[in-house]
Design an enzyme around this catalytic site. Structure first.
Site, PDB file in Angstrom:
ATOM      1  N   HIS A 155      36.310  47.925  41.938  1.00  0.00           N
ATOM      2  CA  HIS A 155      37.705  47.704  42.306  1.00  0.00           C
ATOM      3  C   HIS A 155      38.595  48.424  41.312  1.00  0.00           C
ATOM      4  O   HIS A 155      38.281  48.483  40.113  1.00  0.00           O
ATOM      5  CB  HIS A 155      38.021  46.196  42.311  1.00  0.00           C
ATOM      6  CG  HIS A 155      39.289  45.854  43.003  1.00  0.00           C
ATOM      7  ND1 HIS A 155      40.519  45.960  42.383  1.00  0.00           N
ATOM      8  CD2 HIS A 155      39.541  45.405  44.257  1.00  0.00           C
ATOM      9  CE1 HIS A 155      41.465  45.586  43.240  1.00  0.00           C
ATOM     10  NE2 HIS A 155      40.903  45.250  44.368  1.00  0.00           N
ATOM     11  N   ASP A 161      36.207  43.191  49.924  1.00  0.00           N
ATOM     12  CA  ASP A 161      36.206  43.965  51.170  1.00  0.00           C
ATOM     13  C   ASP A 161      34.804  44.118  51.746  1.00  0.00           C
ATOM     14  O   ASP A 161      34.631  44.189  52.964  1.00  0.00           O
ATOM     15  CB  ASP A 161      36.817  45.354  50.934  1.00  0.00           C
ATOM     16  CG  ASP A 161      38.258  45.274  50.480  1.00  0.00           C
ATOM     17  OD1 ASP A 161      39.040  44.624  51.181  1.00  0.00           O
ATOM     18  OD2 ASP A 161      38.595  45.838  49.430  1.00  0.00           O
TER      19      ASP A 161
END
Length: 436
Positions: free
Chosen positions: A314, A371
Site C-alpha cells: 500500500h 483491495d
C-alpha cells in the site's frame, strides 16, 4: 465520551535561508495531537516571494482535520481516535457514519434518530428514474453515478444553502441515504432488471443488498453473513484521510459548490484506476494468471519485474494494511458460507498463501491489502467487476460528506488555489501568419 483534542500549536520555528541573498525567514512549526509536525508556509510567498514545489502533495498538509489519522509505518488507522478494528468488530456502518459526521459515537437515542433520518431519505425523486433511460445499457455504472449524483441538486433545492448548518446536515443525510439507492439502480439498469425500491424495515447494508439482488417475481431473504460482510466493507472504506477523491471533494467545496456537485466530483476522481479501481485490478490480474498452477510462474515473474502484483502492499501503509486482516476474516466467512467452487477464487487463495510465505514478499512487507480481499468478496457475492468502484463510492460517501462538512465549518475556509513552477516560454512577440 467526547474525544480529547488539542488545537495546533506553534511552539517551534523552522528557519529558511536563501543561500544567494543571505536572507532568512522563520516559519512557525505546528504540532497536532498525533503525527508529524507541520511547517506553516502560509506567509512564505508574501514575505519571501517564493512558492514551494510538491508534486502530488505527498509532503504537504492541505488542511486541518479531526476525522481520520493514519500512521502508515505502524499500520494504524483511527477514526476520531477509534481503531478501525474495534469499529469494524463492535459497531455497524451507521454508527461509524455518525462518528465521522459528528465526532462521537452515538448513544441509543442519537443512533435511533440518525438511523431513522437516513432510512427515510433512501427513496429518490421519481423523476430520477427517467435519467437512467438516457444512458446506454452498456454504460459503465460509474459514468451513470457521476451524472445522477450531480443531478440531485436539480431536485433538492431546499438543502443547497451551504451557509445554513441545518441545510448542510440535511444534504449530508440525503447523500448518505440516496447514493446506495442510485448505485443499486445503476446495477439493475446494467443487467436489464427492474429497479427495486428501498425498504425501511432493513438495516443499511441489508437494504442495499435487497435493492441489488431481489426481483419482483419472488421473495428475497438477505443472507445475514453477506449483510455483515457488506457492512464491514462499508466501514473499512468509509474514510481514508486526504486521498485523491477526498481532496477533490474539499477543493470543489472550497469554491462553495453545492454538496451534490462536490460528491459527484469525488466520484469522478475515485473512478481513476490508480485510486478506486484497485480491487478491480486484482480480479483482472487473477484472470491474467488463469489457473492456480501458474501461480509459481507468476510469482517468479513479479520478482523478475515482468508482472505487477496487484492487491499487495500500500502506498500509505509501509508495514501492513490494518483493514486487510479484518477483510481476510470476512472473506473466509463469505466463501465458507457460499461454498462457491470458482477457479478464480481458488487461484486467489493460492496466490495469498504463497505470497505470505515467500521471503521475497515478507522481507518487502508486501502483504495483501484491503483491495485484494474486497474484490474476492464482491465477486463471490455476485457483483460484476464494473460495480466494484461504485461500491467503494457508496462507502466513501460518508467520509467525503464528513470532510466537506468539517471544511464548511472551518472559519478560515478559503477557495483552494494551488501554485505552479512555470517552465514554459518567456515573453514573445506575436508574428503575423504570413511571416511565420
Amino acid at each position: 465520551m467526547s474525544a480529547k483534542t488539542a488545537p495546533e500549536t506553534a511552539e517551534k520555528t523552522f528557519t529558511l535561508t536563501n543561500d544567494q541573498s543571505g536572507q532568512s525567514w522563520k516559519l512557525p512549526v505546528l504540532q497536532g495531537t498525533m503525527g508529524p509536525d507541520v511547517i506553516d508556509i502560509r506567509s512564505l510567498y508574501e514575505e519571501a516571494d517564493i512558492f514551494t514545489l510538491d508534486p502530488a502533495f505527498t509532503s504537504t498538509a492541505s488542511c486541518k482535520s479531526r476525522i481520520t489519522y493514519i500512521d502508515g509505518d505502524n499500520g494504524i488507522l483511527l477514526h476520531r481516535g477509534y481503531h478501525i478494528r474495534s469499529l469494524a468488530e463492535k459497531g455497524n456502518f451507521l454508527e461509524v457514519a455518525y462518528l465521522l459526521l459528528y465526532g462521537d459515537l452515538p448513544n441509543k437515542t442519537q443512533y435511533e434518530e440518525f438511523r431513522k433520518n437516513i432510512t427515510y431519505h433512501t427513496m429518490v425523486h421519481e423523476q430520477l428514474y427517467f435519467f437512467y433511460r438516457g444512458f446506454r445499457r452498456d454504460a459503465h455504472p460509474m459514468a451513470i453515478m457521476c451524472g445522477v449524483v450531480g443531478a440531485l441538486a436539480a431536485f433538492y433545492h431546499d438543502s443547497l444553502d451551504i451557509s445554513d448548518a441545518k441545510q448542510r446536515e440535511i444534504s449530508a443525510h440525503r447523500l448518505i441515504a440516496k447514493i446506495p439507492t442510485l448505485a443499486a439502480m445503476a446495477f439493475k439498469y446494467s443487467i436489464g432488471q427492474p429497479f427495486v425500491y428501498p425498504r425501511n424495515d432493513l438495516s443499511f447494508s441489508e437494504n442495499f443488498l435487497h435493492m441489488c439482488f431481489s426481483v419482483p417475481a419472488e421473495p428475497y431473504k438477505v443472507n445475514s453473513i453477506l449483510a455483515d460482510a457488506m457492512d464491514k466493507i462499508m466501514i473499512l472504506h468509509a474514510d481514508h484521510e486526504q486521498n485523491a477523491s477526498t481532496s477533490t471533494v474539499r477543493l470543489a467545496g472550497s469554491s462553495q459548490a453545492n454538496p451534490f456537485a462536490c460528491i459527484a466530483a469525488g466520484i469522478a476522481s475515485l473512478w481513476g484506476p490508480a485510486h478506486g479501481g484497485a480491487n478491480q485490478a486484482v480480479l483482472e490480474m487473477l484472470k491474467e494468471i488463469g489457473h492456480k498452477d501458474r501461480v509459481p510462474e507468476f510469482i517468479q515473474g513479479v520478482k523478475d519485474k515482468k508482472y505487477r502484483l496487484m492487491g499487495f502492499g500500500h502506498r500509505v501503509y509501509k508495514n501492513f494494511d490494518p483493514r486487510a486482516t479484518i477483510m481476510k476474516e470476512t472473506c473466509d466467512k463469505v466463501l465458507a458460507e457460499l461454498g462457491i467452487n470458482d477457479p478464480l477464487l481458488e487461484l486467489a487463495m493460492e496466490l495469498e498463501k504463497i505470497a505470505l510465505s515467500d521471503p521475497y514478499f515478507v522481507e518487502r512487507k508486501l502483504y495483501p491489502n484491503v483491495d485484494f480481499y474486497s474484490g474476492i468478496i464482491l465477486k463471490a457475492m455476485g457483483f460484476p467487476v464494473s460495480m466494484f468502484t461504485v461500491l467503494f463510492a457508496v462507502a466513501r460517501t460518508v467520509g467525503w460528506v464528513s470532510q466537506w462538512k468539517e471544511m464548511m465549518e472551518e472559519p478560515a475556509n478559503r477557495i483552494g488555489r494551488p501554485r505552479q513552477l512555470y517552465t514554459g516560454a518567456v515573453t514573445r512577440d506575436f508574428v503575423p501568419m504570413d511571416k511565420r
